[in-house]
Design a protein around this motif. Structure first.
Motif, PDB file in Angstrom:
ATOM      1  N   ILE A   1      -3.436  -0.310  12.603  1.00  0.00           N
ATOM      2  CA  ILE A   1      -2.003   0.013  12.900  1.00  0.00           C
ATOM      3  C   ILE A   1      -1.082  -1.334  12.346  1.00  0.00           C
ATOM      4  CG2 ILE A   1      -0.314   0.935  14.443  1.00  0.00           C
ATOM      5  CD1 ILE A   1      -2.359   1.867  16.084  1.00  0.00           C
ATOM      6  N   THR A   2      -0.402  -0.952  11.504  1.00  0.00           N
ATOM      7  CA  THR A   2       0.466  -2.103  10.914  1.00  0.00           C
ATOM      8  C   THR A   2       1.671  -1.725  10.755  1.00  0.00           C
ATOM      9  OG1 THR A   2       0.343  -3.912   9.440  1.00  0.00           O
ATOM     10  CG2 THR A   2      -0.314  -1.939   8.692  1.00  0.00           C
ATOM     11  N   ASP A   3       2.627  -2.591  10.493  1.00  0.00           N
ATOM     12  CA  ASP A   3       4.008  -2.539   9.983  1.00  0.00           C
ATOM     13  C   ASP A   3       4.036  -2.226   8.682  1.00  0.00           C
ATOM     14  OD1 ASP A   3       6.626  -3.431   9.394  1.00  0.00           O
ATOM     15  OD2 ASP A   3       6.523  -4.330  11.326  1.00  0.00           O
ATOM     16  N   GLU A   4       5.130  -1.298   8.627  1.00  0.00           N
ATOM     17  CA  GLU A   4       5.423  -0.625   6.958  1.00  0.00           C
ATOM     18  C   GLU A   4       5.171  -1.598   6.082  1.00  0.00           C
ATOM     19  OE1 GLU A   4       5.959   2.707   6.871  1.00  0.00           O
ATOM     20  OE2 GLU A   4       6.357   2.749   4.715  1.00  0.00           O
ATOM     21  N   ARG A   5       5.705  -2.861   6.507  1.00  0.00           N
ATOM     22  CA  ARG A   5       5.971  -4.086   5.479  1.00  0.00           C
ATOM     23  C   ARG A   5       4.566  -4.788   5.153  1.00  0.00           C
ATOM     24  NH1 ARG A   5       8.157  -8.845   9.227  1.00  0.00           N
ATOM     25  NH2 ARG A   5       7.247  -7.670  11.134  1.00  0.00           N
ATOM     26  N   TYR A   6       3.537  -4.590   5.782  1.00  0.00           N
ATOM     27  CA  TYR A   6       2.310  -5.055   5.476  1.00  0.00           C
ATOM     28  C   TYR A   6       1.443  -3.961   4.644  1.00  0.00           C
ATOM     29  CZ  TYR A   6       3.617  -8.745   8.444  1.00  0.00           C
ATOM     30  OH  TYR A   6       4.434  -9.899   9.105  1.00  0.00           O
ATOM     31  N   LEU A   7       1.653  -2.510   4.909  1.00  0.00           N
ATOM     32  CA  LEU A   7       0.802  -1.445   4.218  1.00  0.00           C
ATOM     33  C   LEU A   7       0.223  -1.695   3.019  1.00  0.00           C
ATOM     34  CD1 LEU A   7       2.413   1.860   5.108  1.00  0.00           C
ATOM     35  CD2 LEU A   7       0.478   0.843   5.910  1.00  0.00           C
ATOM     36  N   GLU A   8       0.983  -2.401   2.120  1.00  0.00           N
ATOM     37  CA  GLU A   8       0.376  -2.496   0.723  1.00  0.00           C
ATOM     38  C   GLU A   8      -0.654  -3.648   0.703  1.00  0.00           C
ATOM     39  OE1 GLU A   8       4.047  -3.084  -1.977  1.00  0.00           O
ATOM     40  OE2 GLU A   8       2.570  -3.644  -3.606  1.00  0.00           O
ATOM     41  N   LYS A   9      -0.309  -4.661   1.405  1.00  0.00           N
ATOM     42  CA  LYS A   9      -1.078  -5.859   1.399  1.00  0.00           C
ATOM     43  C   LYS A   9      -2.622  -5.272   2.354  1.00  0.00           C
ATOM     44  CE  LYS A   9      -1.009 -10.460   3.243  1.00  0.00           C
ATOM     45  NZ  LYS A   9      -0.359 -11.676   4.015  1.00  0.00           N
ATOM     46  N   VAL A  10      -2.395  -4.784   3.313  1.00  0.00           N
ATOM     47  CA  VAL A  10      -3.722  -4.357   3.926  1.00  0.00           C
ATOM     48  C   VAL A  10      -4.552  -3.366   3.156  1.00  0.00           C
ATOM     49  CG1 VAL A  10      -4.523  -2.940   5.721  1.00  0.00           C
ATOM     50  CG2 VAL A  10      -2.650  -4.614   6.316  1.00  0.00           C
TER      51      VAL A  10
END
Lengths: 352, 352
Positions: B50-59
């Motif tokens: 579960i991550t923050d919207e802003r890290y989605l792409e990176k993950v």
């Protein structure tokens, strides 16, 4: 006793807390200037710093007579000593936002405190309001950051990598007597669409949007600034995004002053971004000081009010996944009547 | 599922723990390669990040199909979703050595877990035993550290400051594709008597003892090495201290192997130092890996046993307050039959 220690002791007293166990090194440094592993105990009558034998010399050199902190070596203490520290204390505070669950259990066992109570960030709350010296250090940190940005506008050339630029920023801060306040973000081209990108080996090319999020730490106080710059040209849609971010940043800064409600400011700006089809992907801003992220957080969920001498980083942004991102951020001092922007780098279009 | 995740899941199962909430970013990176804020949930059947919207792409860019981790954006989750993750789990583990007391209470409230149980560093224990790739990275980190030391022997000149030398070390590591594993210690003259000194503006002069404690981090794996060197000459009493430290370091390394009891090794060396009138001011050593300080700790208090493929920094020292200090440290791989010293810099007297 030094002012900060006296203040915290008085504040605890009003909450019927007679002692406190302080373990967060930033809070310890704030209250005592000590910069070595250990634990600060505020007991009924005295203050103690318990440290490891190997730090004794360093701690002794740091403390002033005025601090009124007695330094003890942990190796000379036996279980009974720990149990005696908080004798006659009804409530003893601890830092529930710093201490791990395992440490909490260890503390309970070690000090045999009657009632160990949460202190709800009492020291962090005190740290939000900066004093004269802290503001002086923050000013200097911001000034070095500004100077570095001016330097970067000449330094950055096509063919350089993001990492190379990030390294140059660190070098610049060090040469100016500071250090990095946090890991610099240099995100170019499509990377700029990730708000928290790590610098890569991607080379700067013509047409790039480059987001640079950087800050110098000076005497332990952090600046936080972001500028988005352009290589050779700016596309029209990118220009429109830039204008929208800047407009919103200006709105926030205009609304900020002693007594202003955070949630109202956040609502205006987040509403405006959404109206233009953008999702605010992170908080609008945050406090800055000894840590680069401190309370208060600028968000609609906050029920806090801004106060004179708070220092806040204001950082609205727009991110178009896989394409580009724009963020503009300044470190801002809250005054009685409004604000003073401490980072003064230009926010005109910077095309290099 | 990747091997590490499968291993930890099986290990949990044997302890009657059906799920785990993992928040320590180093542990998350170890299990998933993810390097972005968030929380890793091991549930009965699936793994979630579960991550923050802003890290989605990176993950998303980091994960392999083989990892079998489903990525979720926290903004799309409602309270009910959190309560559903651990449905049918009797016991759910958490990291009591990482999670703060405040976070622990938050987790309890958010996931409404039937029984939230301590896991006693289950992932950290797994991390103590390094696999082939980890050892490869550690070797490389040690090699860069060695090369840097060879370079320093030519680079360091009288008149330079401790800070200048520390900065040069960082530059060297970066140019070699690494970063600092920890803040370098360069402690000269009387400063060398403080085991954890911070580099100052003190200039190197003739007759100085200089302790350099440094380590490169390569691909996220840390080297840790200390050498004590001399400027122009070595006083006889300093030479005697150096010999004593080296003799004890050799003893430790000779005793180390798969199955060796830590407390017995520590007892021999600490006894020897005390017999010579020295107080062992810090632990004899510690594990090294993704963190520069990991379990196991080499101390008489330890009841642990060394195991093949552990990597340990061995660092005995002698400190004469206000005068000088000697420390010699190597990063050492434990093998079936003995050890392999990964840092290979000379331990002869280095007089520059």
């Amino acid at each position: 006793m030094n002012d900060r220690l006296r203040w915290i002791r008085n504040n605890l007293k009003t909450q019927n807390i007679q002692g406190m166990i302080i373990q967060n090194p930033v809070n310890i440094h704030y209250l005592s200037n000590i910069d070595a592993e250990g634990v600060l105990l505020l007991t009924l009558k005295e203050n103690f710093y318990i440290t490891d034998e190997r730090y004794l010399e360093k701690v002794q050199r740091t403390l002033m007579v005025d601090d009124e902190i007695v330094v003890l070596s942990s190796r000379n203490l036996i279980q009974e000593d720990y149990e005696n520290f908080f004798m006659f204390c009804e409530n003893v505070g601890f830092e529930e936002h710093y201490v791990t669950y395992a440490k909490y259990k260890e503390i309970m066992h070690k000090y045999k405190v009657h009632s160990l109570v949460e202190t709800e960030g009492i020291i962090e709350k005190q740290r939000q309001i900066k004093d004269f010296n802290e503001i002086k250090n923050l000013r200097k940190a911001c000034q070095i950051t500004d100077d570095c940005f001016t330097y970067l506008l000449k330094y950055i050339k096509k063919g350089m990598t993001e990492k190379q630029i990030a390294d140059e920023i660190e070098k610049y801060f060090k040469a100016s007597g500071g250090v990095l306040a946090f890991d610099t973000i240099v995100a170019s081209g499509e990377n700029s669409s990730m708000p928290h990108a790590t610098p890569t080996d991607r080379k700067i090319i013509s047409g790039d949007v480059i987001t640079i999020d950087m800050g110098c730490s000076y005497n332990g106080y952090c600046a936080d600034m972001t500028r988005t710059i352009f290589v050779d040209k700016i596309e029209e849609r990118v220009k429109a995004s830039y204008d929208l971010v800047l407009e919103n940043q200006n709105t926030v800064i205009e609304e900020m002053k002693d007594g202003a409600q955070i949630k109202i400011i956040a609502r205006i700006v987040e509403g405006n971004l959404k109206m233009h089809g953008h999702d605010p992907m992170h908080a609008l801003g945050h406090g800055v000081g000894m840590n680069v992220h401190e309370d208060p957080i600028l968000s609609q969920k906050s029920d806090k009010v801004l106060k004179e001498n708070m220092v806040i980083a204001v950082e609205p942004g727009i991110y178009i996944p896989g394409k580009y991102g724009i963020r503009i951020e300044d470190t801002v001092l809250i005054t009685r009547e409004g604000t003073e922007i401490l980072t003064k780098s230009t926010k005109e279009y910077c095309v290099i």
